[in-house]
Design an enzyme around this catalytic site. Structure first.
Site, short mmCIF file in Angstrom:
data_model
loop_
_atom_site.label_atom_id
_atom_site.label_comp_id
_atom_site.label_asym_id
_atom_site.label_seq_id
_atom_site.Cartn_x
_atom_site.Cartn_y
_atom_site.Cartn_z
N GLY A 90 20.29 -0.96 2.22
CA GLY A 90 19.47 -0.20 3.16
C GLY A 90 19.50 -0.68 4.60
O GLY A 90 18.95 -0.01 5.48
N CYS A 134 35.19 26.94 7.52
CA CYS A 134 34.50 28.19 7.78
C CYS A 134 33.01 28.10 7.50
O CYS A 134 32.50 28.68 6.53
CB CYS A 134 35.13 29.30 6.96
SG CYS A 134 36.79 29.60 7.52
N GLU A 135 32.32 27.31 8.28
CA GLU A 135 30.87 27.15 8.19
C GLU A 135 30.38 26.83 9.59
O GLU A 135 30.98 25.99 10.27
CB GLU A 135 30.50 25.91 7.33
CG GLU A 135 30.92 25.96 5.91
CD GLU A 135 29.83 26.44 4.96
OE1 GLU A 135 28.68 26.66 5.41
OE2 GLU A 135 30.15 26.63 3.79
N GLU A 154 22.32 -5.49 -2.29
CA GLU A 154 23.33 -4.43 -2.51
C GLU A 154 23.63 -3.68 -1.21
O GLU A 154 23.46 -2.46 -1.16
CB GLU A 154 22.79 -3.41 -3.52
CG GLU A 154 22.39 -3.93 -4.86
CD GLU A 154 21.65 -2.90 -5.70
OE1 GLU A 154 21.68 -3.02 -6.93
OE2 GLU A 154 21.04 -1.97 -5.12
N PRO A 155 24.08 -4.35 -0.18
CA PRO A 155 24.33 -3.62 1.06
C PRO A 155 25.59 -2.77 0.97
O PRO A 155 26.57 -3.18 0.35
CB PRO A 155 24.53 -4.75 2.09
CG PRO A 155 25.08 -5.88 1.28
CD PRO A 155 24.45 -5.78 -0.09
N GLY A 156 25.56 -1.60 1.56
CA GLY A 156 26.75 -0.76 1.64
C GLY A 156 27.09 -0.55 3.11
O GLY A 156 28.05 -1.10 3.64
N ARG A 157 26.23 0.21 3.77
CA ARG A 157 26.46 0.59 5.17
C ARG A 157 26.63 -0.64 6.09
O ARG A 157 27.49 -0.66 6.95
CB ARG A 157 25.27 1.43 5.65
CG ARG A 157 25.48 2.08 6.98
CD ARG A 157 24.17 2.72 7.47
NE ARG A 157 23.43 3.42 6.48
CZ ARG A 157 23.50 4.73 6.27
NH1 ARG A 157 24.28 5.48 6.99
NH2 ARG A 157 22.75 5.29 5.33
N ARG A 217 28.52 13.66 7.22
CA ARG A 217 27.23 13.12 7.67
C ARG A 217 26.58 13.92 8.81
O ARG A 217 25.38 14.20 8.75
CB ARG A 217 27.36 11.64 8.06
CG ARG A 217 27.82 10.74 6.93
CD ARG A 217 27.61 9.26 7.22
NE ARG A 217 26.20 8.92 7.14
CZ ARG A 217 25.46 8.65 8.16
NH1 ARG A 217 25.96 8.64 9.37
NH2 ARG A 217 24.18 8.39 8.00
N1 LLP Z 1 21.52 0.25 -3.77
C1 LLP Z 1 21.09 1.44 -4.20
C2 LLP Z 1 20.37 1.51 -5.48
C3 LLP Z 1 21.33 2.60 -3.44
O1 LLP Z 1 20.90 3.77 -3.88
C4 LLP Z 1 22.03 2.51 -2.22
C5 LLP Z 1 22.31 3.70 -1.41
C6 LLP Z 1 22.49 1.23 -1.81
C7 LLP Z 1 22.19 0.13 -2.61
C8 LLP Z 1 23.23 1.02 -0.53
O2 LLP Z 1 22.49 1.41 0.57
P1 LLP Z 1 22.98 1.07 2.05
O3 LLP Z 1 23.00 -0.42 2.20
O4 LLP Z 1 24.33 1.63 2.23
O5 LLP Z 1 21.98 1.73 2.92
N2 LLP Z 1 24.87 9.12 2.12
C9 LLP Z 1 23.81 8.58 2.93
C10 LLP Z 1 23.29 7.26 2.40
C11 LLP Z 1 22.81 7.35 0.96
C12 LLP Z 1 22.40 6.03 0.39
C13 LLP Z 1 22.24 6.11 -1.08
N3 LLP Z 1 21.92 4.88 -1.72
C14 LLP Z 1 24.30 8.46 4.37
O6 LLP Z 1 25.43 8.82 4.65
O7 LLP Z 1 23.52 8.07 5.24
#
Ligand code: LLP
Length: 418
Positions: free
Chosen positions: A236, A342-343, A270-273, A309
């Protein structure tokens, strides 16, 4: 910080000229800086060094094999959310004991596959899921680790689609229900319910909601009768897309560590972004510049199918010319940057002030490394873009651009229709 910088008006990724890659690979393509990716992972790893946290990169942000492998080589684990992500995680070669599996709708088959792979634990989101897990574990004669995903009911300032920790949300289990599960844990003889999981939302730029959620979790832990082992605080962490001023990993850790240390549990994030977001850009070419009555449109060769996005969340992504026109102060124009789909919702930027561009110019859509390629589709029968990674002074195609044949993969016209 990231390693996409203009030098002498030309955009570089690390030490490679982006126009040179565009020439070879053709547009559109996603471009990743290996060093930026790894650097962001290290930032978060270092910030939580005092508790030796396990950082499980969230594959939903970017599940390309090379991206995940680069992080796994650094010691990262992976956070997965489907059987497909498990499959890819195993292909990447991650230690299964560093895989955590979240999601509210795991199927029996997915559960069996993850149990067979012997992952670290399941993040469980409901009582029926717990019942199914216990029965599958029993039939496979295994004892399986489970973390309960708590819904701490804290509000978070972010896009409403990515808030996950309020009582309105489909995610997690309320404290009262979780307490009842712990009381009845004998009813799940094949499960070791030894962890707690939180994930309160995404693109969160301040530590305050985490601290608030963790206080509630700590109060819960104090009363929890069980031998807990793991505390997974999810992902997050927000990043800079435009004028955000997000917390650094260090400031974030400083705010949350005091409570985390009190729990004495093994910490997982659990970082993604945070890890992948600014390590990737989308490179695209201007096809046409179209003037209408009171608007100017820059029509590019990447659409909402490549990068959803902006269309989906109204998200802001900085857009820059890959080669800046050097002659003095280049004139600017206010434009909508739109794709070929086409949107009307197919845009990457609205009313954006950009330096004057003409047909054939190459643009970089910044901050595209997370939720870019993973959310792409074949809408309008558009082949998906290529992906390229720069490692220092070399670039590698890490995924070929799709070809037309890929668009009909698995399709059959029944004999009767022929
Ligand atoms: N852990 C869980 C259980 C999650 O559901 C998520 C993201 C993460 C970790 C990683 O979150 P992050 O660190 O990336 O914020 N598609 C959207 C974001 C959806 C996030 C869904 N869950 C966007 O493009 O902003």
């Amino acid at each position: 910080m990231h390693e996409f910088r203009h030098k002498n008006n030309v955009l570089y990724c690390e030490s490679v000229r982006v126009p040179d890659i565009a020439e070879r690979v053709k547009t559109p393509f996603y471009l990743y800086s290996h060093h930026t990716l790894v650097d962001h992972y290290r930032k978060i790893k270092r910030a939580f060094k005092s508790v030796d946290a396990l950082i499980c990169f969230s594959m939903k942000a970017n599940s390309s094999l090379a991206v995940c492998r680069a992080l796994v080589n650094e010691g990262a684990g992976l956070d997965i959310v489907s059987g497909g992500e498990l499959y890819k995680a195993l292909r990447v070669g991650v230690d299964p004991k560093k895989i955590v599996y979240a999601g509210i709708g795991k199927t029996r088959r997915e559960i069996e596959e993850a149990m067979k792979a012997d992952i670290l634990f399941f993040n469980v989101e409901s009582l029926p899921e717990l019942i199914l897990l216990d029965s599958v574990a029993g039939s496979m004669r295994r004892i399986v680790n489970v973390s309960l995903r708590l819904n701490p009911d804290v509000a978070v300032k972010t896009h409403r689609y990515i808030v996950t920790g309020t009582s309105e949300s489909k995610f997690g289990i309320g404290f009262e229900a979780a307490r009842r599960i712990f009381e009845r844990s004998d009813a799940f003889p094949n499960l070791r319910i030894n962890g707690l999981h939180l994930h309160i939302g995404s693109q969160i730029t301040h530590s305050r909601p985490y601290v608030r959620a963790l206080r509630r979790v700590y109060a819960f832990i104090k009363k929890a009768p069980r031998n807990l082992q793991y505390l997974n605080i999810g992902g997050g962490l927000g990043i800079v897309y435009g004028n955000e001023r997000p917390q650094t990993a260090h400031r974030f850790a400083k705010a949350v560590l005091p409570i985390i240390k009190k729990t004495k549990l093994k910490l997982i994030l659990e970082p993604g972004r945070f890890v992948a977001g600014n390590s990737g850009i989308l490179v695209t070419k201007v096809l046409y510049v179209k003037e209408s009555l009171n608007k100017r449109f820059v029509i590019i060769d990447a659409g909402m199918n490549d990068m959803v996005r902006p269309s989906f969340y109204g998200a802001y992504h900085n857009i820059q010319p890959v080669v800046r026109k050097s002659h003095g102060r280049a004139p600017h124009m206010v434009v909508d940057v739109v794709g070929p789909v086409c949107e009307s919702g197919d845009f990457l930027a609205k009313n954006r002030r950009l330096p004057m561009v003409i047909e054939g110019d190459i643009l970089a859509v910044m901050g595209a490394g997370a939720y870019g390629y993973t959310m792409s589709s074949n809408y309008n029968s558009r082949p998906r873009a290529a992906e390229v990674m720069v490692i220092r002074d070399r670039f590698y195609t890490i995924r070929e651009r799709e070809i037309y044949r890929d668009l009909i993969k698995g399709e059959v016209i029944p004999r009767e229709l022929r």
